[in-house]
Design an enzyme around this catalytic site. Structure first.
Site, PDB file in Angstrom:
ATOM      1  N   ASN A  38      -4.972   3.973   0.663  1.00  0.00           N
ATOM      2  CA  ASN A  38      -5.337   2.695   0.031  1.00  0.00           C
ATOM      3  C   ASN A  38      -6.759   2.222   0.241  1.00  0.00           C
ATOM      4  O   ASN A  38      -7.115   1.157  -0.252  1.00  0.00           O
ATOM      5  CB  ASN A  38      -4.363   1.577   0.406  1.00  0.00           C
ATOM      6  CG  ASN A  38      -2.939   1.963   0.122  1.00  0.00           C
ATOM      7  OD1 ASN A  38      -2.117   1.962   1.005  1.00  0.00           O
ATOM      8  ND2 ASN A  38      -2.663   2.356  -1.106  1.00  0.00           N
ATOM      9  N   GLY A  94       0.831  -1.188   0.000  1.00  0.00           N
ATOM     10  CA  GLY A  94       0.000   0.000   0.000  1.00  0.00           C
ATOM     11  C   GLY A  94       0.866   1.238   0.000  1.00  0.00           C
ATOM     12  O   GLY A  94       2.044   1.192  -0.336  1.00  0.00           O
ATOM     13  N   SER A  95       0.278   2.370   0.394  1.00  0.00           N
ATOM     14  CA  SER A  95       0.993   3.637   0.407  1.00  0.00           C
ATOM     15  C   SER A  95       0.173   4.661   1.167  1.00  0.00           C
ATOM     16  O   SER A  95      -1.038   4.513   1.328  1.00  0.00           O
ATOM     17  CB  SER A  95       1.231   4.160  -1.023  1.00  0.00           C
ATOM     18  OG  SER A  95       1.713   3.167  -1.888  1.00  0.00           O
ATOM     19  N   ASN A  96       0.847   5.717   1.602  1.00  0.00           N
ATOM     20  CA  ASN A  96       0.189   6.917   2.090  1.00  0.00           C
ATOM     21  C   ASN A  96       0.582   8.083   1.201  1.00  0.00           C
ATOM     22  O   ASN A  96       1.690   8.111   0.652  1.00  0.00           O
ATOM     23  CB  ASN A  96       0.638   7.269   3.514  1.00  0.00           C
ATOM     24  CG  ASN A  96       0.271   6.226   4.539  1.00  0.00           C
ATOM     25  OD1 ASN A  96      -0.825   5.681   4.522  1.00  0.00           O
ATOM     26  ND2 ASN A  96       1.195   5.948   5.453  1.00  0.00           N
TER      27      ASN A  96
END
Length: 750
Positions: free
Chosen positions: A467, A200-202
């Site tokens: 996400n 995922g990511s921010n």
């Protein structure tokens, strides 16, 4: 806005190259050249110095020769990979796209071709100078699978992208019923990137209303693997007077995919949109390799491949394809005498190089949106800000055009209904032309939604992404009304998404304990590494109360360890590992359910009446006792990354599913007696903070797992140590900053 006609080719059109590679601290290469081909050349040479084994491994994959050199692999993984890639290239699609009409969105521009040629030449120069037998990385020194690159290698790599292996086995295993090559055990279903690996990511895009300067501020924080095909590489490209872009590429691709220019900063997050789908085929009762289409049975196409295997006999397999794409075989999508399923993917082709070059030229987020709409090749969400203080979010890639009414009319089985309602994957009737994916007037490829239909948002306060779907990118302006192919709406957000929104709210209000209100670069850095544990904040006190009043003597030391925990995942946080195991065992049970009226605040409050809560804690206590790890150990003493030569680097951060923004993921099977976790699977990888000021952009960042995959390199662990200390590196965007920081300079040309 595109790049054709920008004039970057220059000398590269004549296949001559010259690039200056200036290395600053931590081994970061700043590539300066007069033309785009030479940028590719310098990048290819520098990246080969650091990661030649990774580059060669990617070419081995797209060549379909992993099994020949490395053996079959666990569960025949290398054989499945070879079959998938050979089938992908057997029809000559890459060559056809390269020979396409000039100016077509699918035909690489002269600049893209120059970049590719230069990159290949740069890697090959390194191999000529060094020699395969003298590569300093023992993983591929003298290996028969390390060879010079060709341009077609590069374009094949671009064509398949950073493919995860969830698609390999379903395609490579697809055999008709009764086939002697059919496996008894069906492979698992292909899944999206984040579903398959937990990636995922921010990202924060902070506009002028919430920044101290009144200009844009950006956080980019992808959570990607610390090893393997999706590894990032820091770099900086400069063509004086024409190009200045700094950030990260993937290893093996000379494209700065997340970074900033003088005008725009952007990052990507893993999207919830389904970028592929399936068609359900009705088969000829007399022949399971023929399927019904518009009242007539038509044959599947067949391609036979033989894969050499280092540790066994060759494997010959015939693969089957349809007008939609390859036939697949998995636990959900069987191939029987009555039906089969075909996979169809979005046709991104070779667009990526030109797409990223266009992004580098955008002067505002409005221009950025236009260049993304023109090619639709992004496989991720985009979060961006510009120097003027406007923020943008958009999921601007190619997405199968399956509106709700098409799904309702064309899903014909329980398998399809389950995939649509639970997985948001379209499994449509392949026997009717009316059930094909639709095409919008502004789509850039058949069967795709157009860019105007994509979830997107411009704001002058903020946009965020962690996400979950696009729905609450900004809670003040929810995005609604999209096909479920894009994502879900009106459902519970993850604890990480909620924490991300809460952090923005508190910083803007000035209630987070930091100085002043609103964001600047320093405040953003502190928020990123603030290491709050939102799941702990919501439940720890109730858990301690339930633990203390349970009467279970064995749990009492755990009660006190959790009571003293600082509700963070810092190196000095004691008891964080205990709460992690508790949550991993299923202990996070909420009493107050999700309420769409309060989507950021719910669910909340631990349901301590649920027996699973204390059972999960007891299981965690038993596990730590078995491993002789103290309940109140410092996180930095039990969560580390093995950098070789006996060095275990302490790592702060924690599990995103528990509500940690600074995600660090460890695997249960990696928990070792007395040591704890000694290998990071994935999590914070590239961490970047950018602030636009009156004097231009100022940026800081780091690559958590460091620049080189070679354990003998001095840049194998230096940024990892920096991350451990919560320190950041200057990205050195300006010429003066690069010149001041240069520790090594090399000019390469041919």
């Amino acid at each position: 806005m595109g790049v054709t006609g920008v004039g970057w080719c220059g000398a590269a059109a004549a296949a001559t190259y010259s690039a200056e590679i200036r290395r600053t601290a931590l081994g970061v290469p700043h590539i300066k050249a007069a033309d785009i081909g030479s940028i590719g050349y310098g990048y290819g040479y520098a990246s080969a110095q650091d990661n030649i084994c990774e580059i060669a491994d990617r070419i081995l994959t797209v060549s379909g020769e992993r099994a020949r050199h490395l053996g079959a692999g666990a569960a025949d993984a290398n054989i499945m990979s070879d079959l998938y890639h050979r089938a992908a290239f057997a029809k000559g699609d890459v060559e056809r796209l390269l020979a396409g009409p000039p100016g077509s969105v699918d035909t690489p521009s002269p600049d893209a071709r120059a970049m590719a040629r230069g990159y290949v030449a740069g890697v090959n120069r390194y191999l000529r100078e060094t020699g395969v037998a003298k590569i300093d990385d023992p993983r591929c020194r003298g290996a028969g699978w390390v060879r010079p690159l060709t341009e077609i290698d590069f374009w094949r790599h671009m064509y398949v992208g950073q493919t995860v292996d969830g698609l390999f086995a379903p395609v490579g295993s697809a055999q008709p019923p009764g086939s002697s090559a059919r496996q008894a055990a069906l492979p698992a279903d292909a899944r999206l990137l984040e579903e398959e690996t937990g990636l995922g990511s921010n990202a924060y895009g902070l506009g002028r209303e919430v920044t101290k300067s009144g200009r844009g501020v950006l956080l980019g924080n992808p959570h990607y693997p610390w090893t393997g095909v999706n590894r990032f590489y820091r770099t900086h490209f400069t063509i004086p007077g024409k190009l200045n872009v700094v950030g990260v590429s993937y290893v093996g691709m000379p494209l700065i995919r997340m970074g900033h220019t003088e005008h725009v900063a952007w990052s990507n997050t893993v999207s919830t949109a389904s970028r592929y789908g399936y068609f359900e085929l009705k088969l000829d009762p007399a022949d399971p390799t023929r399927y019904l289409y518009e009242g007539r049975y038509e044959p599947m196409t067949r391609q036979t491949f033989t894969v050499a295997v280092k540790d066994g006999p060759p494997v010959t397999r015939t693969l089957y394809a349809t007008r939609y794409g390859p036939v697949v075989l998995s636990s959900t999508f069987p191939w029987t005498t009555e039906r089969a399923f075909a996979l169809r993917q979005a046709p991104v082709g070779l667009r990526d190089v030109d797409q990223y070059m266009a992004v580098w030229q955008a002067r505002s987020v409005r221009e950025l949106q236009k260049v993304l709409a023109a090619r639709q090749s992004y496989r991720f969400n985009t979060t961006a800000v510009d120097a003027g203080g406007e923020a943008f979010f958009g999921d601007m890639g190619m997405i199968p055009n399956v509106p709700e009414e098409l799904a309702k009319a064309c899903i014909v089985s329980d398998v399809g209904r389950e995939a649509w309602t639970r997985g948001r994957r379209a499994v449509l009737d392949g026997s009717r032309a009316a059930c094909d994916w639709r095409t919008d007037a502004d789509s850039t490829a058949p069967g795709m939604f157009g860019a105007r239909a994509a979830p997107q948002l411009f704001r002058t306060d903020y946009v965020t992404q962690s996400n979950d779907s696009y729905w609450l990118t900004n809670p003040e302006q929810p995005l609604t009304g999209y096909s479920r192919v894009w994502g879900d709406e009106g459902t519970a957000r993850s604890l990480r998404t909620r924490l991300g929104l809460d952090q923005v709210k508190r910083r803007v209000e000035g209630t987070d304990g930091l100085e002043g209100r609103k964001f600047d670069l320093a405040a953003l850095q502190k928020v990123m590494f603030g290491n709050r544990h939102y799941g702990g904040e919501l439940t720890r006190d109730e858990l301690v109360t339930a633990c203390r009043t349970s009467g279970r003597a064995k749990l009492q030391p755990a009660c006190e360890a959790l009571a003293r925990w600082d509700l963070k995942v810092d190196l000095d946080s004691r008891g964080a590992h205990l709460f992690h195991l508790f949550a991993e065992n299923g202990g996070l049970k909420f009493r107050t359910p999700f309420d769409p009226v309060d989507p950021v605040g719910t669910p909340h409050t631990l349901d301590s009446s649920d027996p699973a809560v204390l059972a999960a804690l007891e299981k965690a206590v038993d596990r730590l006792a078995e491993l002789k790890i103290p309940l109140d150990a410092r996180l930095g003493d039990v969560q580390r990354d093995d950098r070789g030569r006996g060095e275990l680097v302490p790592i702060h951060g924690g599990a995103g599913g528990e509500g940690v923004f600074n995600v660090i993921t460890v695997a249960p099977e990696q928990l070792k007696p007395e040591l704890g976790w000694t290998q990071i699977r994935h999590g914070a990888s590239w961490v970047m903070a950018v602030e636009f000021t009156d004097k231009g952009p100022v940026s800081r960042g780091l690559l958590t797992y460091s620049q080189s995959t070679n354990s003998g390199s001095k840049h194998y662990a230096d940024q990892t140590r920096l991350y451990s200390r919560k320190q950041w590196d200057d990205l050195r965007f300006t010429e003066a900053a690069v010149a001041t920081g240069t520790v090594n300079r090399q000019v390469v040309s041919e």
